[in-house]
Design a protein around this motif. Structure first.
Motif, PDB file in Angstrom:
ATOM      1  N   LEU A  75       0.803  -1.109  -0.367  1.00 61.42           N
ATOM      2  CA  LEU A  75       0.333   0.050  -0.230  1.00 61.42           C
ATOM      3  C   LEU A  75       1.091   1.261  -0.020  1.00 61.42           C
ATOM      4  N   TYR A  76       1.667   1.344   1.275  1.00 59.68           N
ATOM      5  CA  TYR A  76       2.936   2.541   0.528  1.00 59.68           C
ATOM      6  C   TYR A  76       3.305   2.625  -0.459  1.00 59.68           C
ATOM      7  N   SER A  77       4.133   1.667  -0.950  1.00 55.58           N
ATOM      8  CA  SER A  77       4.875   1.623  -2.194  1.00 55.58           C
ATOM      9  C   SER A  77       3.187   1.819  -3.327  1.00 55.58           C
ATOM     10  N   PHE A  78       2.297   1.668  -3.265  1.00 55.98           N
ATOM     11  CA  PHE A  78       1.286   2.199  -4.287  1.00 55.98           C
ATOM     12  C   PHE A  78       1.025   3.352  -4.622  1.00 55.98           C
ATOM     13  N   ILE A  79       1.082   4.278  -3.249  1.00 52.56           N
ATOM     14  CA  ILE A  79       0.318   5.217  -2.970  1.00 52.56           C
ATOM     15  C   ILE A  79       1.596   6.363  -3.239  1.00 52.56           C
ATOM     16  N   SER A  80       2.942   5.813  -3.007  1.00 50.54           N
ATOM     17  CA  SER A  80       3.629   6.799  -3.218  1.00 50.54           C
ATOM     18  C   SER A  80       3.927   6.647  -4.806  1.00 50.54           C
ATOM     19  N   ASP A  81       3.290   6.007  -5.495  1.00 46.44           N
ATOM     20  CA  ASP A  81       4.134   5.525  -6.991  1.00 46.44           C
ATOM     21  C   ASP A  81       2.415   6.590  -7.932  1.00 46.44           C
ATOM     22  N   SER A  82       1.752   6.256  -7.108  1.00 47.54           N
ATOM     23  CA  SER A  82       0.160   6.640  -7.913  1.00 47.54           C
ATOM     24  C   SER A  82       0.419   7.705  -7.371  1.00 47.54           C
ATOM     25  N   LEU A  83       0.271   8.127  -6.542  1.00 44.28           N
ATOM     26  CA  LEU A  83      -0.309   9.586  -5.722  1.00 44.28           C
ATOM     27  C   LEU A  83      -0.643  10.688  -6.663  1.00 44.28           C
ATOM     28  N   LEU A  84       0.187  11.005  -8.068  1.00 40.83           N
ATOM     29  CA  LEU A  84       0.301  12.505  -8.837  1.00 40.83           C
ATOM     30  C   LEU A  84      -1.144  11.562  -9.747  1.00 40.83           C
ATOM     31  N   THR A  85      -0.705  10.992 -10.140  1.00 41.82           N
ATOM     32  CA  THR A  85      -2.420   9.871 -11.088  1.00 41.82           C
ATOM     33  C   THR A  85      -3.578   9.799 -10.057  1.00 41.82           C
ATOM     34  N   ILE A  86      -3.407  10.026  -8.650  1.00 37.83           N
ATOM     35  CA  ILE A  86      -5.294   9.738  -8.344  1.00 37.83           C
ATOM     36  C   ILE A  86      -5.344  11.015  -8.306  1.00 37.83           C
ATOM     37  N   THR A  87      -4.378  12.233  -8.049  1.00 36.48           N
ATOM     38  CA  THR A  87      -4.981  13.563  -8.457  1.00 36.48           C
ATOM     39  C   THR A  87      -5.218  14.117  -9.473  1.00 36.48           C
ATOM     40  N   ARG A  88      -5.021  13.587 -10.006  1.00 29.90           N
ATOM     41  CA  ARG A  88      -5.752  13.917 -11.800  1.00 29.90           C
ATOM     42  C   ARG A  88      -6.906  13.952 -12.120  1.00 29.90           C
ATOM     43  N   THR A  89      -7.321  12.765 -11.386  1.00 34.04           N
ATOM     44  CA  THR A  89      -8.459  11.916 -12.094  1.00 34.04           C
ATOM     45  C   THR A  89      -9.691  13.223 -11.047  1.00 34.04           C
ATOM     46  N   THR A  90      -8.859  13.533 -10.592  1.00 36.71           N
ATOM     47  CA  THR A  90     -10.219  14.893 -10.283  1.00 36.71           C
ATOM     48  C   THR A  90     -10.587  15.932 -11.205  1.00 36.71           C
ATOM     49  N   GLN A  91      -9.148  15.711 -12.826  1.00 34.63           N
ATOM     50  CA  GLN A  91      -9.409  17.219 -13.085  1.00 34.63           C
ATOM     51  C   GLN A  91     -10.226  16.155 -15.004  1.00 34.63           C
ATOM     52  N   MET A  92     -11.015  14.736 -14.615  1.00 36.65           N
ATOM     53  CA  MET A  92     -11.185  14.354 -15.693  1.00 36.65           C
ATOM     54  C   MET A  92     -12.437  14.062 -16.015  1.00 36.65           C
TER      55      MET A  92
END
Length: 354
Positions: free
Chosen positions: A158-175
């Motif tokens: 989970l830590y590795s996933f959140i660290s690597d995907s945090l930026l991508t998850i943030t961008r989904t708010t604009q889609m």
């Protein structure tokens, strides 16, 4: 005692008895992993349909809401009905797949098995001493270690996933809804895939441990093997009595056949054989009865009582006794000698041999 130590592998009978009690090899982690992996892969395959169902529900709900200025009882009933229908369309297939996979994983390990005894209350389970014993058992220790490993792996992933995907998850708010859901689904499936790989490895280890523990539990002592052998083979005294009864019954049937014989050949008191030849049915003379010493005397006596011709021929009586079983035809080597005897006997009875 040394004889009570369980050092021997379980026999097939022991395994069958344990199965009847409901004690079978099963790994719950294997069931969990199969259900988890199968459910999420089904979710991935069904994701486009799920999105379509959600869209359809939202369009219906908002469209119906625009036509109503007040919240009426009919409005609530319609929304409730549509919500339940959408819930069933989305959730029911996933739940059914999960349940089916759990059942298949269980049956694959235990095979079809229903044990009524497992439904009965077992008061030894609430025994404090038994509970303490189970608490400090090797299985409990393994479960604790396994739980710690699971939590550790989960936190790391989970830590590795959140660290690597945090930026991508943030961008989904604009889609838009559909592409953002697709991105989130891909990220979720990637996360689940990593978790499943780790849990598959753990479940394999758990299966082999459960197999080792199960084999250890059902091991038998040398005394248990002896007792099982006695149960399967029977007590020697009982077997001896059964054989005696069977021998007496066979003897009785044999003696009852003596009056049907054509001739009894003796030697003179040590051996006796009773022969019969049915021209229409038999290919050769048949041995109806044979005996030695006391049994031979009984055969001779019964033959005399029933007017059966008794002939003394020491070599022939002994040879037929040694080579022929009851209700079997005599060997071809004796055809000539026996035929001469039967011709003589038939002449005495005014019967024809052929």
């Amino acid at each position: 005692m040394a004889g009570d130590s369980k050092t021997e592998k379980a026999t097939p009978k022991r395994r069958q008895d344990e199965r009847k009690k409901g004690n079978v090899l099963i790994s719950k982690d294997v069931i969990t992993v199969i259900s988890l992996v199968g459910t999420f892969f089904a979710l991935k395959l069904m994701f486009p349909q799920i999105i379509a169902n959600v869209k359809d529900f939202l369009y219906k709900a908002f469209g119906y809401a625009q036509t109503k200025s007040d919240i009426t009882e009919d409005f609530v009933m319609v929304i409730t009905k549509e919500t339940m229908l959408a819930f069933l369309q989305i959730v029911a297939p996933i739940v059914c797949i999960s349940i089916l996979l759990s059942i298949l994983a269980t049956v694959a390990q235990t095979k079809p098995l229903f044990v009524a005894d497992s439904l009965k209350p077992k008061f030894n389970r609430i025994n404090p001493l038994q509970g303490i014993k189970r608490l400090f058992s090797l299985k409990s220790l393994f479960d604790v270690i396994k739980g710690i490993i699971k939590i550790t792996i989960l936190i790391v992933i989970l830590y590795s996933f959140i660290s690597d995907s945090l930026l991508t998850i943030t961008r989904t708010t604009q889609m838009d809804l559909s592409p953002s859901c697709s991105v989130l689904m891909d990220l979720t499936m990637a996360l689940v895939f990593k978790i499943c790989l780790a849990f598959v490895a753990i479940s394999v280890c758990d299966f082999f441990f459960q197999w080792w523990e199960y084999e250890r539990q059902i091991k038998m002592s040398k005394q248990e093997l002896k007792e099982e052998y006695k149960q399967m083979e029977g007590d020697p005294q009982i077997k001896s009595k059964i054989k005696d009864v069977q021998r007496k019954m066979a003897m009785s049937r044999m003696m009852q056949a003596v009056p049907k014989a054509d001739v009894v050949i003796k030697n003179p008191t040590h051996y006796a054989v009773a022969l019969k030849y049915d021209i229409e049915k038999d290919g050769a003379p048949t041995l109806l009865a044979k005996g030695q010493d006391e049994v031979a005397l009984r055969i001779i006596k019964m033959a005399e009582e029933n007017n059966i011709y008794v002939l003394e021929n020491k070599p022939l009586a002994r040879a037929i006794y040694a080579t022929t079983d009851i209700n079997q035809e005599i060997p071809a080597d004796f055809y000539g000698t026996v035929a001469e005897i039967l011709v003589y006997v038939y002449k005495l009875k005014n019967k024809k041999l052929i």
